[in-house]
Design a protein around this motif. Structure first.
Motif, mmCIF file in Angstrom:
data_model
loop_
_atom_site.group_PDB
_atom_site.id
_atom_site.type_symbol
_atom_site.label_atom_id
_atom_site.label_comp_id
_atom_site.label_asym_id
_atom_site.label_seq_id
_atom_site.Cartn_x
_atom_site.Cartn_y
_atom_site.Cartn_z
ATOM 1 N N PRO A 1 -16.768 -13.011 0.095
ATOM 2 C CA PRO A 1 -15.938 -12.061 -0.647
ATOM 3 C C PRO A 1 -14.690 -12.712 -1.233
ATOM 4 N N ILE A 2 -14.149 -12.038 -2.235
ATOM 5 C CA ILE A 2 -12.911 -12.476 -2.891
ATOM 6 C C ILE A 2 -11.730 -12.049 -2.021
ATOM 7 N N ARG A 3 -10.838 -12.976 -1.745
ATOM 8 C CA ARG A 3 -9.663 -12.669 -0.925
ATOM 9 C C ARG A 3 -8.428 -13.321 -1.531
ATOM 10 N N TRP A 4 -7.257 -12.911 -1.056
ATOM 11 C CA TRP A 4 -6.027 -13.590 -1.456
ATOM 12 C C TRP A 4 -5.905 -14.897 -0.697
ATOM 13 N N ALA B 1 11.594 -2.411 4.749
ATOM 14 C CA ALA B 1 11.017 -3.452 5.611
ATOM 15 C C ALA B 1 9.623 -3.045 6.073
ATOM 16 N N ARG B 2 9.456 -1.751 6.265
ATOM 17 C CA ARG B 2 8.145 -1.238 6.684
ATOM 18 C C ARG B 2 7.129 -1.389 5.555
ATOM 19 N N LEU B 3 7.582 -1.173 4.329
ATOM 20 C CA LEU B 3 6.700 -1.372 3.167
ATOM 21 C C LEU B 3 6.300 -2.846 3.069
ATOM 22 N N ALA B 4 7.267 -3.721 3.300
ATOM 23 C CA ALA B 4 6.970 -5.162 3.260
ATOM 24 C C ALA B 4 5.903 -5.516 4.303
ATOM 25 N N ASP B 5 6.037 -4.961 5.509
ATOM 26 C CA ASP B 5 5.035 -5.201 6.558
ATOM 27 C C ASP B 5 3.658 -4.704 6.138
ATOM 28 N N ALA B 6 3.650 -3.523 5.527
ATOM 29 C CA ALA B 6 2.373 -2.924 5.117
ATOM 30 C C ALA B 6 1.674 -3.797 4.075
ATOM 31 N N VAL B 7 2.440 -4.340 3.134
ATOM 32 C CA VAL B 7 1.851 -5.202 2.098
ATOM 33 C C VAL B 7 1.270 -6.456 2.754
ATOM 34 N N HIS B 8 2.038 -7.029 3.680
ATOM 35 C CA HIS B 8 1.594 -8.210 4.417
ATOM 36 C C HIS B 8 0.248 -7.960 5.084
ATOM 37 N N LEU B 9 0.195 -6.868 5.801
ATOM 38 C CA LEU B 9 -1.016 -6.507 6.527
ATOM 39 C C LEU B 9 -2.197 -6.312 5.584
ATOM 40 N N ALA B 10 -1.944 -5.533 4.528
ATOM 41 C CA ALA B 10 -3.010 -5.202 3.569
ATOM 42 C C ALA B 10 -3.529 -6.459 2.883
ATOM 43 N N ALA B 11 -2.606 -7.281 2.388
ATOM 44 C CA ALA B 11 -3.017 -8.471 1.627
ATOM 45 C C ALA B 11 -3.764 -9.464 2.511
ATOM 46 N N GLY B 12 -3.437 -9.488 3.776
ATOM 47 C CA GLY B 12 -4.115 -10.397 4.696
ATOM 48 C C GLY B 12 -5.564 -9.992 4.957
ATOM 49 N N ARG B 13 -5.834 -8.715 4.870
ATOM 50 C CA ARG B 13 -7.157 -8.220 5.267
ATOM 51 C C ARG B 13 -8.088 -7.876 4.123
ATOM 52 N N VAL B 14 -7.514 -7.473 3.019
ATOM 53 C CA VAL B 14 -8.328 -6.864 1.963
ATOM 54 C C VAL B 14 -9.312 -7.872 1.355
ATOM 55 N N GLN B 15 -10.450 -7.392 0.920
ATOM 56 C CA GLN B 15 -11.412 -8.244 0.232
ATOM 57 C C GLN B 15 -12.254 -7.434 -0.743
ATOM 58 N N ALA B 16 -12.821 -8.133 -1.726
ATOM 59 C CA ALA B 16 -13.695 -7.491 -2.714
ATOM 60 C C ALA B 16 -14.974 -8.304 -2.781
ATOM 61 N N PRO B 17 -16.120 -7.637 -2.956
ATOM 62 C CA PRO B 17 -17.383 -8.380 -2.992
ATOM 63 C C PRO B 17 -17.426 -9.362 -4.164
ATOM 64 N N ALA C 1 -5.101 -0.283 0.392
ATOM 65 C CA ALA C 1 -4.903 -0.741 1.765
ATOM 66 C C ALA C 1 -3.427 -0.675 2.168
ATOM 67 N N THR C 2 -2.537 -0.899 1.215
ATOM 68 C CA THR C 2 -1.103 -0.826 1.518
ATOM 69 C C THR C 2 -0.709 0.604 1.881
ATOM 70 N N ALA C 3 -1.205 1.557 1.111
ATOM 71 C CA ALA C 3 -0.902 2.962 1.411
ATOM 72 C C ALA C 3 -1.430 3.330 2.792
ATOM 73 N N ARG C 4 -2.625 2.836 3.135
ATOM 74 C CA ARG C 4 -3.202 3.114 4.459
ATOM 75 C C ARG C 4 -2.341 2.520 5.560
ATOM 76 N N ALA C 5 -1.946 1.246 5.365
ATOM 77 C CA ALA C 5 -1.136 0.567 6.382
ATOM 78 C C ALA C 5 0.212 1.262 6.534
ATOM 79 N N MET C 6 0.753 1.710 5.417
ATOM 80 C CA MET C 6 2.035 2.411 5.424
ATOM 81 C C MET C 6 1.918 3.717 6.222
ATOM 82 N N ALA C 7 0.818 4.427 6.008
ATOM 83 C CA ALA C 7 0.595 5.682 6.730
ATOM 84 C C ALA C 7 0.504 5.419 8.232
ATOM 85 N N ARG C 8 -0.273 4.398 8.601
ATOM 86 C CA ARG C 8 -0.441 4.071 10.013
ATOM 87 C C ARG C 8 0.898 3.734 10.664
ATOM 88 N N GLN C 9 1.666 2.894 9.965
ATOM 89 C CA GLN C 9 2.948 2.479 10.530
ATOM 90 C C GLN C 9 3.926 3.632 10.658
#
Ligand code: ZN
Ligand code: ZN
Ligand code: ZN
Length: 445
Positions: free
Chosen positions: A272-275, A248-264, A191-199
């Protein structure tokens, strides 16, 4: 230290085999629980076919060779855990500052330090730096326990990390979370790589073709027995060139990813399992690199409990004898109980009950991050071997093949006297290392 141990130690030092024994203490690093091996190393000259014995334990003290146990846990073996910690520090530092086979250009790449936590499984007493533990709702839970706690606990307070009501605490969810955190991490990286690409206004494919996110991550246990993840993330250009992206952009991407990601969750559908919401991401500047490496290495020597009762696999019959605090015992018992369920068999919760369900490694890294423990160790082994041969005045020929044959003779030192000498040796080494580190400066291992 008892009289018998001292007289055994004196006897050892006075014996003609002492120099050879001391050499073994040295090659095993003063390990407290060495493996005792009987055997030999033969060398075959591949061109002539000649076979001769290079080393045999026949001539060694007690006819054995002491091999370091290599444990990372202080409660198992202090000298080996210190060595491990040093390797961990080198491994993390190399990924941020270069060295040991890692290119120095890593220093210029965008790097962030991330801390991720588990969500709440029920209110626990917490260390209060600037306020009471749980100022909050008056009243009681359905088990009749207070919902609030107005104490100001210090870190030394045993109650920190324990639930306000053990019956309200969701032990099952806590164990399953530990068991699934590795998967959650894997998804977070994607998810971080995806967010990084989008940004960066790129498609995921273009981003992945040009860049790679390398990481090293370590886990520790919070007082409440939940896994806590610390990681260093770094962006590399796949062509090895400069990275024109902002940390700073990488930091934003991690923030975004960690906030959204989940595992069954394998336990409960729809949950689901979340942070947890406690998420910390910071850009690592040049000056902070050493501090971060030391900080991560610090966790290398720990197990799920401070006392070491959980530093090895257990069976159900062992649990009452471990002397665990109630909360930890409840987590271990829950892991054991859930481990009996067919639906959760793939989590192997019984084999990992001593880790409160977590079955990953305490430290993992992506392939490109830096060197490996294996490489650091084989470098050390080669160095020792070369040193030993130099003393013997022998050179290693390139077309020689070493063949070892070994038999296991036991674990630990043969006598308390030997164990005492090993402790003494380890103590001396630790002091030498400290001195050497001061002389070599901040990046010495
Ligand atoms: Zn050891
Ligand atoms: Zn409290
Ligand atoms: Zn309750």
């Amino acid at each position: 230290m008892n009289d018998l141990a001292i007289s055994e130690a004196v006897e050892r030092i006075a014996s003609p085999s002492w120099p050879a024994f001391e050499a073994q203490l040295s090659s095993s690093g003063g390990c407290a629980r060495p493996v005792r091996l009987v055997g030999k190393v033969d060398v075959v000259d591949s061109s002539s076919g000649e076979l001769r014995t290079r080393f045999s334990t026949e001539g060694e003290p007690d006819g054995v060779l002491l091999k370091a146990c290599g444990s990372r846990r202080t409660t198992r073996c202090r000298p080996c855990s210190q060595l491990y910690k040093g390797d961990a520090r080198v491994l993390v530092a190399a990924g941020m500052a270069g060295g040991r086979g890692t290119d120095e250009s890593v220093t210029d790449r965008p790097t962030v330090f991330v801390t991720l936590t588990a969500p709440s499984f029920g209110a626990v007493h917490r260390q209060a730096d600037n306020g009471p533990c749980h100022p909050g709702p008056q009243g009681r839970c359905r088990h009749g326990r207070q919902l609030a706690c107005w104490e100001r606990h210090t870190g030394a307070d045993d109650v920190v990390g324990k639930p306000l009501c053990p019956e309200c605490y969701d032990y099952e969810a806590a164990v399953i979370w530990n068991a699934r955190v590795t998967e959650l991490w894997r998804r977070t990286m994607i998810a971080t790589a995806r967010a990084m690409a989008r940004q960066s206004a790129m498609t995921v494919r273009t981003f992945a073709a040009s860049y790679r996110i390398s990481f090293v991550k370590v886990v520790e246990y919070q007082r409440r027995g939940s896994i806590h993840v610390h990681a260093v993330l770094r962006i590399d250009a796949r062509d090895g060139g400069e990275v024109d992206l902002d940390a700073a952009r990488l930091a934003d991407a991690v923030h975004l990813a960690a906030g959204r990601v989940q595992a069954p969750s394998p336990l409960r559908d729809g949950q689901p399992i979340r942070w947890g919401s406690q998420l910390d991401v910071g850009v690592v500047s040049g000056a902070e690199r050493r501090r971060v490496a030391n900080y991560l290495a610090k966790y290398s020597t720990k197990s799920a409990d401070d006392a070491g009762a959980l530093d090895h696999r257990i069976t159900e019959a062992d649990i009452p004898g471990l002397g665990l605090p109630d909360h930890l015992e409840a987590l271990v018992r829950t892991a054991w109980r859930l481990g009996g369920s067919d639906a959760l068999a793939h989590l192997r919760l019984r084999a990992w009950a001593h880790c409160l369900g977590f079955r990953g490694h305490w430290m993992t890294k992506s392939r490109a991050y830096s060197t490996t423990f294996g490489l650091l160790r084989s470098a050390r082994h080669e160095f020792r071997k070369a040193e030993a041969l130099r003393i013997a005045g022998e050179e290693i020929a390139v077309d020689e093949i070493e063949v070892g044959s070994w038999r296991f003779a036991g674990v630990g030192h043969a006598t308390e006297g030997d164990a005492l000498l090993a402790r003494w040796h380890a103590e001396l080494r630790a002091r030498h290392r400290q001195l050497a580190r001061k002389e070599e400066g901040p990046w010495a291992a």
